[in-house]
Design an enzyme around this catalytic site. Structure first.
Site, mmCIF file in Angstrom:
data_model
loop_
_atom_site.group_PDB
_atom_site.id
_atom_site.type_symbol
_atom_site.label_atom_id
_atom_site.label_comp_id
_atom_site.label_asym_id
_atom_site.label_seq_id
_atom_site.Cartn_x
_atom_site.Cartn_y
_atom_site.Cartn_z
ATOM 1 N N GLY A 250 0.732 -1.177 0.105
ATOM 2 C CA GLY A 250 0.053 -0.145 0.029
ATOM 3 C C GLY A 250 0.890 1.214 -0.141
ATOM 4 O O GLY A 250 0.338 2.326 0.123
ATOM 5 N N ASP A 251 2.169 1.206 0.105
ATOM 6 C CA ASP A 251 3.048 2.181 0.057
ATOM 7 C C ASP A 251 4.252 1.923 -0.702
ATOM 8 O O ASP A 251 4.494 0.991 -1.391
ATOM 9 C CB ASP A 251 3.158 2.789 1.412
ATOM 10 C CG ASP A 251 3.669 4.355 1.396
ATOM 11 O OD1 ASP A 251 4.403 4.630 0.700
ATOM 12 O OD2 ASP A 251 3.192 4.823 2.382
ATOM 13 N N ASP A 252 5.386 2.475 -0.517
ATOM 14 C CA ASP A 252 6.633 2.221 -1.638
ATOM 15 C C ASP A 252 7.237 0.750 -1.163
ATOM 16 O O ASP A 252 7.085 0.292 -0.008
ATOM 17 C CB ASP A 252 7.855 3.040 -1.019
ATOM 18 C CG ASP A 252 7.222 4.674 -1.239
ATOM 19 O OD1 ASP A 252 6.835 4.714 -2.178
ATOM 20 O OD2 ASP A 252 7.783 5.339 -0.240
#
Ligand SMILES: *[C@@H]1O[C@H](CO)[C@@H](O)[C@H](O)[C@H]1NC(C)=O
Ligand SMILES: *[C@@H]1O[C@H](CO)[C@@H](O)[C@H](O)[C@H]1NC(C)=O
Ligand SMILES: *[C@@H]1O[C@H](CO)[C@@H](O)[C@H](O)[C@H]1NC(C)=O
Ligand SMILES: *[C@@H]1O[C@H](CO)[C@@H](O)[C@H](O)[C@H]1NC(C)=O
Ligand SMILES: *[C@@H]1O[C@H](CO)[C@@H](O)[C@H](O)[C@H]1NC(C)=O
Ligand SMILES: *[C@@H]1O[C@H](CO)[C@@H](O)[C@H](O)[C@H]1NC(C)=O
Length: 470
Positions: A250-252
């Site tokens: 959901g992020d990097d």
């Protein structure tokens, strides 16, 4: 009965658990795997009262196991084996000269009783927790001031059961910063390999103020809408090798950091000599690899090779802001295959996001020597958004041999460039004029990847073999 030759073959093939039934429900097993260090002593979590029924809380068993096995630190080290089973636990700490090994059917389940998680201080290079000021919940697996720690297995699983944390985060109910799955601070000689990590409350793996780190063969999975579930975040670390990792986040997928604003500047510990190779990433709302935004201690000598990203917002992204200070320099990217991407190249000096109001408006980041070559991207919305700071341009940007296939709905002129300087060769579609075209002949030798190897690449793994009775 298995013929002797077959048995030998299995062992030689490096096959891991093969068992013969013994009394008391225990089994004798052969265990073989690669590690930076093999251990003289070995024990099972069952030896410390662990119960793998998915319901019994095993925190005390884990803490007792590590405490007792720590006595072997100066006598060949110890390994703690987690057999098949569902092992519910809250946080426990690791020790030096220690291996945590997860059987392929071992599932470590993080307890969901948020209020029972111990708190630790904010990181000195951040000054604050990231979710809330003040302390932070300790990580599920935590270690500090260690040397020679291994977390590995035959692809056993660590499940952070993050949903309750994500919910509290979205409802703005968190009093403290969320827990990570694995955090190692002030440590040297770390291996994390051949595991599956799922549903972390926040970042998955956070090595900080550490060196000589190998992270390989991981599968890291989180719902693409889960908040801040970064895959791997090397933070103020040196000599790191991340390879053969598969991350859905959901992020990097990977976020390289070194502290936040005035706290990071003061702590002054860069991340340097980092190799990232053969990463496969899916991150629709973030980057395959981000440098920053917390980069106030500096980031230098990052070598990225053979990256695949699918349905991801951007490739290798630089995020920074006025007030960060620090630097990002000598970044080399060679070989990226991207599919369904919003921006192939993205750099911004206007990321904002400050620790508090005391940041220094004169602390400008230095972004210099950012090299990309051999990039192929398809179904792209925008080729690039390259946005330096006025009075503080991002310099030495180099792009060579880049082919970008735009999506049907893409803008006609897909490059945005402000306050940057650089050169390009064989880049399609033609880049902005701030990346001065050197002509196609220069392409072969431009934006070159360093040829000398880094010490972390010379570390050889040993084959470790154990006969276990657990
Ligand atoms: C991880 O697993 C792969 C494939 O099974 C194996 O080749 C590799 O040696 C393992 N790595 C470690 C560090 O055990
Ligand atoms: C783990 O380490 C942290 C930080 O040093 C400490 O606060 C905590 O009490 C330790 N936990 C245990 C169970 O020893
Ligand atoms: C751990 O190492 C850091 C950095 O060397 C040091 O400042 C800190 O006091 C050490 N902590 C412990 C508990 O030894
Ligand atoms: C490890 O397990 C994950 C999740 O089940 C799976 O997707 C992955 O392919 C496995 N990796 C290996 C090397 O077997
Ligand atoms: C191309 O990207 C768009 C999103 O920008 C996506 O909806 C579409 O499915 C992609 N097409 C292919 C062929 O992958
Ligand atoms: C350009 O990049 C492709 C891969 O994207 C590679 O196969 C090719 O060898 C590169 N060409 C040059 C001249 O480096």
């Amino acid at each position: 009965m298995m013929a002797k030759t077959d048995w030998l073959l299995l062992v030689l093939m490096g096959v891991v658990f093969s068992s013969i039934e013994r009394g008391e429900g225990r089994k004798t097993s052969e265990l073989t795997y690669s590690a930076i260090k093999c251990r003289k002593h070995s024990a099972s979590i069952k030896d410390f009262g662990g119960i793998g029924d998915g319901k019994t809380l095993n925190t005390k068993a884990f803490q007792k196991a590590v405490n007792q096995l720590s006595q072997y630190a100066s006598d060949g080290g110890a390994q703690l084996v987690i057999p098949a089973g569902h092992w519910l636990t809250a946080s426990f700490n690791l020790t030096s000269h220690f291996t945590l090994f997860l059987h392929k059917d071992a599932l470590l389940l993080a307890s969901q009783e948020i209020n029972q998680w111990p708190l630790i201080d904010p990181l000195p290079s951040y000054g604050h927790g990231r979710d809330a000021p003040g302390g932070r919940y300790i990580s599920l697996i935590f270690g500090t001031n260690l040397t020679d720690v291994i977390i590995t297995g035959e692809n056993g699983t660590i499940d952070g059961q993050g949903a309750v944390w994500w919910q509290q985060f979205h409802r703005k109910k968190l009093k403290y910063t969320r827990s990570y799955l694995i955090e190692l601070m002030h440590s040297n000689k770390i291996q994390i390999s051949n595991l599956t990590l799922v549903n972390s409350p926040s970042w998955n793996i956070h090595p900080v103020y550490s060196s000589n780190i190998i992270i390989q063969g991981l599968t890291i999975l989180a719902p693409v809408t889960s908040p801040n579930t970064d895959g791997i975040d090397p933070d103020s670390c040196t000599n790191i090798r991340l390879e053969d990792n598969y991350i859905v986040s959901g992020d990097d997928c990977v976020a390289v950091k070194s502290g936040w604003d005035e706290y990071g500047i003061k702590y002054g510990m860069p991340t340097s000599h980092l190799i990232i190779r053969r990463l496969t990433c899916i991150s629709p709302y973030s980057a395959a690899i981000a440098l920053g935004s917390e980069m106030s201690g500096g980031i230098q000598d990052v070598r990225v090779q053979d990256i695949i990203a699918i349905n991801t917002e951007s490739g290798v992204r630089i995020k920074t802001a006025v007030g960060r200070g620090g630097f990002v320099k000598d970044v080399y990217v060679k070989g990226m295959k991207l599919h369904t991407i919003k921006w192939v190249f993205w750099m911004t000096g206007n990321y904002g996001s400050h620790a508090d109001t005391h940041w220094d408006p004169k602390a400008l980041p230095e972004i210099k020597g950012i090299n990309y070559r051999d990039v192929v991207a398809e179904n792209v919305s925008m080729a690039a958004q390259l946005e330096g700071l006025s009075g503080d341009p991002f310099t030495g940007i180099c792009m060579s041999n880049v082919t970008i296939g735009l999506a049907k709905k893409a803008k006609k002129y897909p490059w945005t460039c402000t306050n940057i300087e650089g050169i390009s060769s064989s880049v399609q579609p033609p880049p902005c004029q701030l990346l001065a075209d050197q002509g196609p002949k220069k392409s072969r030798r431009m934006c070159d990847f360093p040829t000398e190897s880094l010490p972390i690449d010379n570390i050889e793994m040993q084959r470790c073999s154990y006969r276990l009775n657990y």
